[in-house]
Design an enzyme around this catalytic site. Sequence first.
Site, PDB file in Angstrom:
ATOM      1  N   LYS A  92       0.837  -1.212   0.000  1.00 24.83           N
ATOM      2  CA  LYS A  92       0.000   0.000   0.000  1.00 24.83           C
ATOM      3  C   LYS A  92       0.868   1.256   0.000  1.00 24.83           C
ATOM      4  CE  LYS A  92      -3.721  -2.446   2.359  1.00 24.83           C
ATOM      5  NZ  LYS A  92      -3.051  -3.735   2.657  1.00 24.83           N
TER       6      LYS A  92
HETATM    7  O1  3DU Z   1      -8.913 -10.956   6.176  1.00 26.54           O
HETATM    8  P1  3DU Z   1      -8.060 -11.974   5.481  1.00 26.54           P
HETATM    9  O2  3DU Z   1      -7.276 -12.856   6.397  1.00 26.54           O
HETATM   10  O3  3DU Z   1      -8.820 -12.744   4.427  1.00 26.54           O
HETATM   11  O4  3DU Z   1      -6.914 -11.184   4.666  1.00 26.54           O
HETATM   12  C1  3DU Z   1      -7.164 -10.141   3.808  1.00 26.54           C
HETATM   13  C2  3DU Z   1      -5.866  -9.625   3.247  1.00 26.54           C
HETATM   14  O5  3DU Z   1      -6.116  -8.534   2.399  1.00 26.54           O
HETATM   15  C3  3DU Z   1      -4.885  -9.129   4.290  1.00 26.54           C
HETATM   16  O6  3DU Z   1      -3.587  -9.383   3.771  1.00 26.54           O
HETATM   17  C4  3DU Z   1      -5.131  -7.648   4.353  1.00 26.54           C
HETATM   18  O7  3DU Z   1      -3.986  -6.920   4.750  1.00 26.54           O
HETATM   19  C5  3DU Z   1      -5.458  -7.349   2.901  1.00 26.54           C
HETATM   20  N1  3DU Z   1      -6.326  -6.206   2.686  1.00 26.54           N
HETATM   21  C6  3DU Z   1      -7.513  -6.049   3.325  1.00 26.54           C
HETATM   22  O8  3DU Z   1      -7.909  -6.910   4.122  1.00 26.54           O
HETATM   23  C7  3DU Z   1      -8.298  -4.918   3.052  1.00 26.54           C
HETATM   24  C8  3DU Z   1      -7.899  -4.002   2.143  1.00 26.54           C
HETATM   25  O9  3DU Z   1      -8.667  -2.980   1.850  1.00 26.54           O
HETATM   26  C9  3DU Z   1      -6.694  -4.190   1.487  1.00 26.54           C
HETATM   27  C10 3DU Z   1      -5.931  -5.306   1.778  1.00 26.54           C
END
Ligand code: 3DU
Length: 265
Positions: A92
Amino acid sequence: MTSDKNSLRPYKDWIFNASRAHRSRVIVAIDLFDGPPEKIFNASNRLLAKTIYNLCGVKLGRQTVLSLGRQRTQHLIRLAHSNDIPCLIDDKLNDIGETNEAIAKTYFQLGFDGVTANPFVGESGLRPLFRTAHRDRKGIILLTFMSHPSAFEGYGQRVLPKGRTIPEFQYRLFARQALKWGADGVVVGATYPRIIREAKSILSGKVPIYSPGVGTQGGSLEEAREAGTDYFIIGRSITLATKPDVASANFARVSFGKDQVRSVR
Ligand code: 3DU
């Protein structure tokens, strides 16, 4: 090793083709960081070995790269490449143009195929990044509306664009800029299907939508898919599953729905 074929293909085409070849719109998010580097590496390796056939991409978190170090990171990137899928770094980027460009170059030298960036820095913060990335056929994915509950505070605020008299939602401006700047994707949280729908209509099928937030964060893959998501970024619902192979296969199957070919190029 990164094959010549991979390095000749623009990132956006590569992930599109990988998605069709593996019949999956799922990018796994590997966000492991706890414990010794070797342990994190082995866990990531095992995870990829079990899930790679159900994926169209791999995304490593910055915390994972910092924990793994250069060589282990390169090994994981090569593992993705040897299965013909690209590997993203989710940093990011959010700095002045030259710094964003330098960070991205360093990631690209490691072997990454694309990087996420924050459009809040504006055009001059992103121009050098786009120049460098596209010269090397790498991808830039711009945040447009994040998946977490307070995303409204920034991406959802109404702002008065320069030279205009009517306020506009920040995320709508970001979606338009992504289109204008030639971004390779935008991030819109799966937790906000209504905003995915709006972004889809602004992007008019030219910039793919990447949606994190499925499962653990409460977003529904089906709802996001119906709203227009092209690629799903899924972390913990796969990485912490008792059977990551089964979880990733299920997500992959549902990610296409009835439509087997819809995806933006
Ligand atoms: O919540 P999860 O474990 O499915 O992971 C989501 C991933 O996507 C994680 O690496 C997070 O840093 C990234 N992410 C978001 O969750 C939200 C965003 O807006 C951008 C990236």
